[in-house]
Design an enzyme around this catalytic site. Structure first.
Site, PDB file in Angstrom:
ATOM      1  N   ASP A  42       4.507 -23.416   5.170  1.00 46.92           N
ATOM      2  CA  ASP A  42       4.964 -24.748   4.743  1.00 46.92           C
ATOM      3  C   ASP A  42       6.295 -24.706   3.981  1.00 46.92           C
ATOM      4  O   ASP A  42       6.989 -25.703   3.897  1.00 46.92           O
ATOM      5  CB  ASP A  42       3.906 -25.407   3.844  1.00 46.92           C
ATOM      6  CG  ASP A  42       2.557 -25.501   4.539  1.00 46.92           C
ATOM      7  OD1 ASP A  42       2.527 -25.443   5.777  1.00 46.92           O
ATOM      8  OD2 ASP A  42       1.530 -25.618   3.842  1.00 46.92           O
ATOM      9  N   VAL A  71       0.840  -1.205   0.000  1.00 43.25           N
ATOM     10  CA  VAL A  71       0.000   0.000   0.000  1.00 43.25           C
ATOM     11  C   VAL A  71       0.873   1.252   0.000  1.00 43.25           C
ATOM     12  O   VAL A  71       0.712   2.157  -0.823  1.00 43.25           O
ATOM     13  CB  VAL A  71      -0.962   0.000   1.222  1.00 43.25           C
ATOM     14  CG1 VAL A  71      -1.630   1.358   1.394  1.00 43.25           C
ATOM     15  CG2 VAL A  71      -1.997  -1.103   1.084  1.00 43.25           C
ATOM     16  N   GLY A 107      17.674 -27.140  18.107  1.00 41.09           N
ATOM     17  CA  GLY A 107      18.507 -28.189  18.693  1.00 41.09           C
ATOM     18  C   GLY A 107      17.706 -29.419  19.078  1.00 41.09           C
ATOM     19  O   GLY A 107      18.183 -30.247  19.865  1.00 41.09           O
ATOM     20  N   ALA A 108      16.497 -29.572  18.530  1.00 40.88           N
ATOM     21  CA  ALA A 108      15.715 -30.785  18.801  1.00 40.88           C
ATOM     22  C   ALA A 108      16.555 -31.999  18.406  1.00 40.88           C
ATOM     23  O   ALA A 108      17.308 -31.950  17.439  1.00 40.88           O
ATOM     24  CB  ALA A 108      14.423 -30.755  17.990  1.00 40.88           C
TER      25      ALA A 108
HETATM   26  O1  F6P Z   1      -0.719 -24.452   4.435  1.00 43.50           O
HETATM   27  C1  F6P Z   1      -0.572 -23.916   5.700  1.00 43.50           C
HETATM   28  C2  F6P Z   1      -1.163 -24.807   6.758  1.00 43.50           C
HETATM   29  O2  F6P Z   1      -0.966 -24.203   8.011  1.00 43.50           O
HETATM   30  C3  F6P Z   1      -0.639 -26.242   6.764  1.00 43.50           C
HETATM   31  O3  F6P Z   1       0.632 -26.352   7.359  1.00 43.50           O
HETATM   32  C4  F6P Z   1      -1.737 -26.932   7.520  1.00 43.50           C
HETATM   33  O4  F6P Z   1      -1.808 -28.292   7.186  1.00 43.50           O
HETATM   34  C5  F6P Z   1      -2.958 -26.214   7.043  1.00 43.50           C
HETATM   35  O5  F6P Z   1      -2.552 -24.958   6.556  1.00 43.50           O
HETATM   36  C6  F6P Z   1      -4.003 -26.024   8.091  1.00 43.50           C
HETATM   37  O6  F6P Z   1      -5.129 -25.521   7.454  1.00 43.50           O
HETATM   38  P1  F6P Z   1      -6.465 -25.117   8.235  1.00 43.50           P
HETATM   39  O7  F6P Z   1      -6.170 -23.846   8.952  1.00 43.50           O
HETATM   40  O8  F6P Z   1      -7.471 -24.972   7.171  1.00 43.50           O
HETATM   41  O9  F6P Z   1      -6.734 -26.236   9.205  1.00 43.50           O
END
Ligand code: F6P
Length: 361
Positions: free
Chosen positions: A146, A9, A204-205
Site C-alpha cells: 500500500d 538471518v 502509461g495508463a
Molecule cells: O494491506 C495490504 C492489502 O493487500 C491491501 O491493499 C488490501 O486491501 C488488503 O491487504 C487485502 O487483505 P486480505 O488479503 O486480508 O484480503
C-alpha cells in the site's frame, strides 16, 4: 519478505555471530506458543529442546513448531520468491494486553533480546506496543504494497507490486487497443492511492483515480467519462483507467470501484446523442495478484539495506527501539509513532501532476 528474512538471518549469523529464531505465522505463532507453555518451566524447557532438535529446514517442515532456529540453509534460494517462508497471519488476540504480556514472558524465558517485526500498519502498531511494554529491543520494518506508511519513502513490496501492475496493464492494453475499449482496473492500496499512481506513471495508463483525489460522485464520474470521450474525439483509440480500491463513493456504495465506474462510464457513453454509443467499458478487480510474484531487484536491495540497519541498531551500545525507513535514499531508524514526512504528500501530488501531463492527449 523472503528477501528480508534471508538478509536478517545471514547478517545475524555471518556478520554479528548472533543466533536468529524465526517465528512462524507472526504474532499468532508467538501467541500460540505462549499459550502452550503458559510460564511452566518444564514446558519452556521442552520448547527449548524442540527448537534445538529441529533447527532450520527440520523446524520449517514441522507445521506445529512456531519457533525455528534459522540456519544458512533454511533461507537459501528464497531471495526472489514472493510471500514469506515463515507464513503470516492476522492476530486479533494480540490486541489484548494480557496476551502480549504472555508473549513478552515467553521471549524472556527463551533468552530473546531483540525482536524484528516486518509488516504493515497493524504489525508495526503491535511492535510499538511491545516496545512500550517490554525491555526487548524492538525493530519494525515497513513492508506493505500500500505504501501508506508515511514515515518512509518506500516500504518493502511496493516496487514488486508496481511491476506486477505494469505487467497487468500491458496485457489489458492488447484488448483495449484491438477492441477500442475502455478498461477499468482496480488496484489495492487501502486508503492510499500510491500503488495506483506509481503503476499509472510506470505503465502509461491514461487515467488514475486515487482516494486523495476525493470521492466519486455521479457528476465527477460523468466528467471523467467526458475526458475520455474528449480524447477519443481527438483520435485516441482506447483508455486504461486505474482506480484505487480505497476511493470513496458518494452516496456510499459497497461494490468494487471498478464496477461502479464502469457502469457510470457506460451510461455516459450511451447517453442520447453521445458520439461513441458503441464504446465498451470492461472492469477488472486485480486483487491478490498484486501481492505475489517474483520480487524485483529494487525490493531485494531495499530488504538487504533494511536488514543491515536493523542489525546495526540492535548491536549498537546506544541501541533504541524504532523502525527502519528510507528517507532521501538513506536508510535510517525512526522512532515508533514518528510523524509523517511532509515530502510524502508533496511527492504524491507531484506524481499526479506528472502523470496527468504525460497522459494528456
Ligand atoms: O494491506 C495490504 C492489502 O493487500 C491491501 O491493499 C488490501 O486491501 C488488503 O491487504 C487485502 O487483505 P486480505 O488479503 O486480508 O484480503
Amino acid at each position: 519478505m523472503n528477501a528480508f528474512l534471508r538478509a536478517v538471518v545471514r547478517l545475524g549469523l555471518n556478520r554479528h555471530g548472533v543466533p536468529v529464531v524465526g517465528v512462524r505465522s507472526g504474532y499468532s505463532g508467538l501467541v500460540r506458543t505462549a499459550k502452550l507453555t503458559g510460564g511452566d518451566v518444564e514446558k519452556v524447557n521442552q520448547l527449548k529442546a524442540e527448537i534445538e532438535l529441529n533447527p532450520g529446514m527440520a523446524g520449517l517442515i514441522k507445521q506445529d513448531q512456531y519457533l525455528i532456529q534459522m540456519d544458512h540453509r533454511s533461507v537459501s534460494g528464497i531471495m526472489g520468491k514472493g510471500g514469506t517462508l515463515l507464513g503470516s497471519a492476522r492476530c486479533l488476540d494480540f490486541h489484548k494486553p494480557e496476551v502480549r504480556q504472555g508473549v513478552i514472558q515467553l521471549l524472556g524465558e527463551l533468552g530473546v533480546r531483540a525482536l524484528v517485526v516486518v509488516g504493515g500498519d497493524g504489525s508495526l502498531s503491535g511492535a510499538d506496543r511491545l516496545a512500550k511494554e517490554s525491555d526487548l529491543r524492538i525493530i519494525g520494518v515497513p513492508a506493505t504494497i500500500d505504501n501508506d506508511l508515511q514515515f518512509t519513502e518506500m516500504a518493502l513490496g511496493v516496487d514488486t507490486a508496481v511491476q506486477t501492475l505494469v505487467w497487468a496493464v500491458d496485457r489489458f492494453i492488447d484488448t483495449a487497443r484491438s477492441h477500442r475499449r475502455v478498461m477499468v482496473l482496480e488496484t489495492m492500496g487501502r486508503e492510499s492511492g500510491d500503488l495506483a499512481r506509481m503503476a499509472a506513471l510506470a505503465s502509461g495508463a491514461e487515467m488514475v483515480i486515487t482516494p486523495e483525489g476525493g470521492p466519486l460522485t455521479e457528476e465527477r464520474m460523468a466528467s471523467l467519462a467526458a475526458q475520455i470521450e474528449g480524447a477519443m474525439t481527438r483520435g485516441r483509440g482506447h483508455a486504461i483507467v486505474l482506480v484505487a480500491e480505497g476511493v470513496k463513493t458518494e452516496p456510499p456504495q459497497t461494490r468494487n470501484r471498478a464496477y461502479v465506474l464502469t457502469d457510470a462510464f457506460q451510461r455516459y457513453f450511451q447517453r442520447e446523442g453521445g458520439p461513441f454509443p458503441d464504446l465498451e467499458v470492461r472492469p477488472s478487480v486485480l486483487g491478490h495478484l498484486q501481492r505475489g510474484g517474483h520480487t524485483t531487484p529494487a525490493d531485494c536491495m531495499l530488504a538487504a539495506r533494511f536488514a543491515e540497519k536493523a542489525w546495526e541498531e540492535i548491536m549498537s551500545p546506544t541501541s533504541q527501539n524504532g523502525i527502519t525507513a528510507l528517507r532521501n535514499n538513506r536508510v535510517e531508524i525512526v522512532p515508533f509513532g514518528v510523524e509523517a514526512m511532509p515530502e510524502r504528500a508533496v511527492q504524491s501530488l507531484a506524481m499526479d501532476h506528472l502523470h496527468a501531463d504525460l497522459a494528456n492527449w
